[in-house]
Every structure is written in structure tokens, then in C-alpha cells.
Design an enzyme around this catalytic site. Structure first.
Site, PDB file in Angstrom:
ATOM      1  CE  LYS A 117     -22.622   7.857  -3.017  1.00 13.61           C
ATOM      2  NZ  LYS A 117     -23.713   7.059  -3.611  1.00 13.61           N
TER       3      LYS A 117
HETATM    4  P1  NAD Z   1     -22.377  -1.689   2.766  1.00 15.69           P
HETATM    5  O1  NAD Z   1     -21.316  -0.970   3.514  1.00 15.69           O
HETATM    6  O2  NAD Z   1     -23.674  -1.962   3.442  1.00 15.69           O
HETATM    7  O3  NAD Z   1     -21.819  -3.075   2.200  1.00 15.69           O
HETATM    8  C1  NAD Z   1     -20.665  -3.165   1.409  1.00 15.69           C
HETATM    9  C2  NAD Z   1     -20.306  -4.634   1.295  1.00 15.69           C
HETATM   10  O4  NAD Z   1     -19.261  -4.816   0.337  1.00 15.69           O
HETATM   11  C3  NAD Z   1     -19.789  -5.258   2.593  1.00 15.69           C
HETATM   12  O5  NAD Z   1     -20.280  -6.570   2.699  1.00 15.69           O
HETATM   13  C4  NAD Z   1     -18.267  -5.266   2.392  1.00 15.69           C
HETATM   14  O6  NAD Z   1     -17.628  -6.248   3.176  1.00 15.69           O
HETATM   15  C5  NAD Z   1     -18.220  -5.598   0.928  1.00 15.69           C
HETATM   16  N1  NAD Z   1     -16.969  -5.279   0.234  1.00 15.69           N
HETATM   17  C6  NAD Z   1     -16.225  -4.154   0.287  1.00 15.69           C
HETATM   18  N2  NAD Z   1     -15.172  -4.269  -0.534  1.00 15.69           N
HETATM   19  C7  NAD Z   1     -15.268  -5.490  -1.127  1.00 15.69           C
HETATM   20  C8  NAD Z   1     -14.510  -6.191  -2.092  1.00 15.69           C
HETATM   21  N3  NAD Z   1     -13.422  -5.651  -2.639  1.00 15.69           N
HETATM   22  N4  NAD Z   1     -14.918  -7.438  -2.479  1.00 15.69           N
HETATM   23  C9  NAD Z   1     -16.017  -7.988  -1.957  1.00 15.69           C
HETATM   24  N5  NAD Z   1     -16.802  -7.364  -1.049  1.00 15.69           N
HETATM   25  C10 NAD Z   1     -16.426  -6.125  -0.638  1.00 15.69           C
HETATM   26  O7  NAD Z   1     -22.649  -0.821   1.425  1.00 15.69           O
HETATM   27  P2  NAD Z   1     -23.929  -0.866   0.480  1.00 15.69           P
HETATM   28  O8  NAD Z   1     -24.864   0.211   0.901  1.00 15.69           O
HETATM   29  O9  NAD Z   1     -24.412  -2.269   0.337  1.00 15.69           O
HETATM   30  O10 NAD Z   1     -23.291  -0.373  -0.899  1.00 15.69           O
HETATM   31  C11 NAD Z   1     -22.666  -1.279  -1.810  1.00 15.69           C
HETATM   32  C12 NAD Z   1     -22.599  -0.608  -3.174  1.00 15.69           C
HETATM   33  O11 NAD Z   1     -23.928  -0.292  -3.625  1.00 15.69           O
HETATM   34  C13 NAD Z   1     -21.837   0.708  -3.233  1.00 15.69           C
HETATM   35  O12 NAD Z   1     -21.225   0.827  -4.501  1.00 15.69           O
HETATM   36  C14 NAD Z   1     -22.929   1.747  -3.109  1.00 15.69           C
HETATM   37  O13 NAD Z   1     -22.547   3.013  -3.620  1.00 15.69           O
HETATM   38  C15 NAD Z   1     -23.999   1.081  -3.951  1.00 15.69           C
HETATM   39  N6  NAD Z   1     -25.355   1.555  -3.715  1.00 15.69           N
HETATM   40  C16 NAD Z   1     -25.904   1.537  -2.467  1.00 15.69           C
HETATM   41  C17 NAD Z   1     -27.209   1.961  -2.274  1.00 15.69           C
HETATM   42  C18 NAD Z   1     -27.887   1.885  -0.934  1.00 15.69           C
HETATM   43  O14 NAD Z   1     -29.098   2.178  -0.867  1.00 15.69           O
HETATM   44  N7  NAD Z   1     -27.221   1.494   0.136  1.00 15.69           N
HETATM   45  C19 NAD Z   1     -27.945   2.447  -3.370  1.00 15.69           C
HETATM   46  C20 NAD Z   1     -27.370   2.431  -4.641  1.00 15.69           C
HETATM   47  C21 NAD Z   1     -26.074   1.987  -4.800  1.00 15.69           C
END
Ligand code: NAD
Length: 428
Positions: A117
């Protein structure tokens, strides 16, 4: 085999942080498997970590110094793989925890990677696109010694996207003197991205969520859902859930939360969020007074798809959902896991539920390395097959060992990584 330090020396300190949670889950799996303290120490400790300075010339000409990390947790099963996060909350311990979870996730869905990461500590929302490009390129060149298609392959995570991946790929390629399509995944289609990658994590979350609803004998047309986070994972999970017939009644983002008990028009909400930058103020819903009230909504399914530790010992007793499917990494602390288990809430763990992203990242890497592209249908079918197979194996392990899905998934993954490690032997 004995390695130092012992678990007590490096392990689960009192401070609540994601690394503490990840090590607690690992210690539990190691105990169930009967492994030694030495094996725990090896698996609890990243194989390699690099902290770099990222000097940035701002648009006004002033120079600001940012800090970045890249942690490679384990490489016994193959090159390391994991997202890059741009967020003001990035810490080295958070990156270490996320890297460890990536090792388990890749092992669980049987793709030949270890976990990694990366993160840069800054809020991209306060920086111009040009500044974000400069941060990306400098960070990439600083971590180049440990990056590469056969070494470590980043992908998008919180605060990063396909354009950031394109800049990383270009920076790496220019500095290596050849075009290296396989050095990152989650790239734009024009640059060797895979069809289906943009929605892969959400598609996997929804595949597993629908399997879990069936498992609980809940008819999807009669179920309701709340989704925390409306970014890459949460937004498309909400879209795909509502297309599958589930009534999504509540959605939140960093700045607020909205609900409509008749069901939200998710596609209209997505257009509103795109235009205004937030879900709050959507005409087809009411705003919650407090953003996190969404977590305690009376719904069948709760999908946390934002950040770590949102379900914890302070608030887990207030969760009323029958099913939690973790779109985010590490949203439920071990204390909350126990509270939810005691109240009969089924938690489908992150390393299973959100594995669709890394599965299609693997497909993208395979396609890039072979320079041979698959159709969208092919990607979707192979993703479905991987998710279904992992789901069935975790359900079966949980059933036969009478343990939670988290413990079953972690145990299976830790066993796979430890077996690879033992088979390779200790060098020298
Ligand atoms: P992103 O930046 O695209 O979106 C994050 C979202 O969460 C945004 O809408 C933000 O406003 C919101 N957010 C942040 N803090 C918050 C809170 N306290 N309460 C409510 N909403 C909140 O990120 P993403 O890629 O969607 O990732 C989200 C999660 O999924 C992370 O934990 C990431 O590690 C995990 N993840 C992502 C992927 C991927 O392919 N992008 C794959 C596996 C896991």
C-alpha cells in the site's frame, strides 16, 4: 522457525489504530492455526517500507514538503500489489495495516501477489490538478527503486484515480526508457486499462452482498440498504444494488448524509454529487442531522465504503442492520466485530467483499503483460467466478469451524501466505 521480535514486543499496543486491528486479526488467525510466535512476527512485520519526501512547487511558486510512504507487506506469493491513497489522514501505521490486508486479500482470492500500500499525506481537494500531477510524479520517482511490473504494482485508492495511475505509469516508463503498461493498474482504457476495472470493486461488493442476502433468506426486492461513502466504491455499489432491486435508502460522504425511506434515485443522486461535490442537499432526499446517523439506520444491509474504524466499540451496539458488507478496508474494529457477532449481525469481511478491485487489477496486469485484451463479458464472467468461489470457500470454512466469516477468511489467507513462505524456506 523462530523470528524476533515476539508478538508481545511488536504486537497489539493499546492505541486504537488500523495496524492494531490488523495485528489483532492476524494474532487470532495464527492462534487458530497453531503457528509459532516466530511466524506471527514475520507476518505482522512488513517486509519492506520506504518513507519519502515529496517536495511540491505550488501554483503560487512556494514549495511545500509532503510525506509519502510505500509499504510492501509480504512477497512470498509474488510481486506486491496495493492502492495509493492521497489523504490528510495517511499515517505509516495505516499504510502498514492496509498493506497487510492486501496480502490476505490476494491470497484469499488466489491471485499471485503479495500485499502493498502507498500513501501521500495531503488533501487533494485543496490542490489543483497540476499540483496533484506534480505530487504523483515526484512520489513515483522517489519510490522507483521498489516499483515495477514484477516488483510492486500500485492501483487507485482513496483520493486517487485512473489519471493518477496514468501519470505514475508515464513517470516510471520515461525513467526506465521503455513503456511499462504493467507497472500500475486501474489505468484509463486508452492506456491499457482493463474493461470492467472502474466498477470491479463495487461489482464484487454487490455480488457478495446478493449472495449473503440469499444466504440469510432475505429477498433482495424486499431489502433495504445504506451505503457509507459515495466515491469510486460506494457510488457504484449503490447504483448496482439499486439496479439489482435492493432499495437503497441512505447514502453518505465525508460532508454529510441523505435518506429517503421510499428509496433514493441513485443515478440522480450521482449526478447531483458530481455537480455539487457532495450528496447533501439532494432534492430527492432529506439530509441527516449527523453524517454518521446513517450507520444506525434500520436497514437490512449496511455497506461501509469509506474509511477504517467507522464501526467500533463506541457505536457498534447501535447498528441495526442484519448484514454488513465491507466495501472499505478495515471499517470494523475487532471489538465491533465481537459486538456485531453477539447481536447476530453477519459481517462479510473486507478481504472477501472488496476483492473484486484487485481481481480485475490482476486481469489488467495479465492483459498488459501479454499485450492481449479481453472483452468486457470475459472480464465480468471471470470476476464473478472468482468472487463466487471465494464466497463459497469462506462460508464453508466458517460453517465447518463454527467461526465468523472474518476469522474464516483471515485464517484461510494467512495459511496460504504462510505455506508459500515455508515452502520457499529461510534465506540464507
Ligand atoms: P474515494 O476517494 O473514491 O471515495 C471515498 C468516499 O468516502 C468519498 O465519497 C468520501 O467523501 C467518503 N468519506 C470519507 N470519509 C468519510 C466518512 N467518515 N463518512 C462518510 N463518508 C466518508 O475512495 P474509494 O476508492 O471509493 O475507497 C473507499 C474505500 O474502499 C477505502 O477503504 C478503500 O481502501 C477501499 N477500497 C477501494 C478499492 C478501489 O478499487 N478503489 C478497492 C478495494 C477497497
Amino acid at each position: 522457525m523462530t523470528l524476533t521480535p515476539a508478538p508481545s514486543a511488536i504486537g497489539t499496543g493499546a492505541a486504537a489504530n488500523p495496524l492494531h486491528d490488523a495485528r489483532t486479526q492476524l494474532a487470532d488467525a495464527v492462534a487458530l492455526l497453531g503457528y509459532s510466535d516466530g511466524m506471527y512476527s514475520m507476518l505482522a512485520t512488513p517486509r519492506r517500507e520506504l518513507t519519502v519526501s515529496v517536495p511540491l512547487r505550488r501554483d503560487d511558486g512556494l514549495v511545500e514538503l509532503l510525506i509519502g510512504h510505500r509499504v510492501q507487506h509480504n512477497m512470498s506469493r509474488g510481486p506486491t500489489k496495493g492502492g495509493l491513497r492521497f489523504s490528510p489522514d495517511v499515517t505509516l501505521d495505516e499504510v502498514r495495516a492496509l498493506a497487510m490486508w492486501m496480502s490476505w486479500k490476494c491470497a484469499l482470492v488466489d491471485i499471485p501477489y503479495g500485499g502493498a500500500k502507498g500513501g501521500v499525506r495531503f488533501d487533494p481537494r485543496s490542490y489543483s490538478r497540476g499540483e496533484i500531477q506534480r505530487v504523483t510524479r515526484r512520489y513515483t520517482s522517489e519510490i522507483m527503486p521498489i516499483l515495477g511490473p514484477a516488483t510492486d504494482i500500485p492501483a487507485p485508492d482513496i483520493g486517487t484515480d485512473d489519471q493518477v495511475m496514468a501519470w505514475m505509469m508515464d513517470t516510471y516508463s520515461v525513467n526506465s526508457g521503455h513503456t511499462a503498461l504493467g507497472v500500475v493498474t486501474g489505468k484509463p482504457l486508452a492506456l491499457g486499462g482493463s474493461k470492467g476495472r472502474a466498477i470491479a470493486t463495487s461489482a464484487g461488493v454487490v455480488h457478495v452482498a446478493l449472495a449473503a442476502l440469499d444466504h440469510l433468506d432475505l429477498k433482495r426486492e424486499r431489502t433495504t440498504a445504506a451505503v457509507q461513502g459515495f466515491g469510486k466504491v460506494g457510488r457504484d455499489a449503490a447504483v448496482l444494488l439499486s439496479r439489482a432491486g435492493v432499495r437503497v435508502v441512505a447514502v453518505s460522504d465525508r460532508d454529510g448524509a441523505v435518506h429517503n425511506s421510499a428509496g433514493l434515485d441513485i443515478e440522480a443522486l450521482a449526478r447531483h454529487a458530481e455537480a455539487s461535490g457532495a450528496v447533501a442537499g439532494f432534492a430527492g432526499a432529506d439530509d441527516y442531522e449527523h453524517r454518521d446517523d446513517l450507520l444506525f439506520e434500520e436497514v437490512d444491509l449496511l455497506v461501509p465504503a469509506a474509511v477504517e474504524g467507522v464501526l467500533n466499540k463506541e457505536n457498534a451496539h447501535r447498528v441495526r442492520a442484519r448484514l454488513v458488507v465491507e466495501g472499505a478496508n478495515g471499517p470494523t474494529t475487532p471489538e465491533a466485530d465481537e459486538l456485531l457477532e453477539n447481536t447476530g449481525c453477519l459481517v462479510v469481511p473486507d478481504i472477501l467483499a472488496n476483492a473484486g478491485g484487485v481481481v480485475v487489477s490482476y486481469f489488467e496486469w495479465v492483459q498488459a503483460n501479454q499485450a492481449y485484451w479481453w472483452s468486457e463479458r470475459e472480464v465480468e464472467a471471470r470476476l464473478r467466478e472468482r468472487m463466487q468461489s471465494a464466497w463459497e470457500q469462506v462460508v464453508e470454512t466458517a460453517r465447518t469451524r463454527r467461526i465468523s466469516m472474518r476469522r474464516a477468511a483471515t485464517l484461510m489467507a494467512v495459511e496460504a501466505v504462510a505455506s508459500a513462505h515455508v515452502a520457499r524456506g529461510l534465506y540464507p
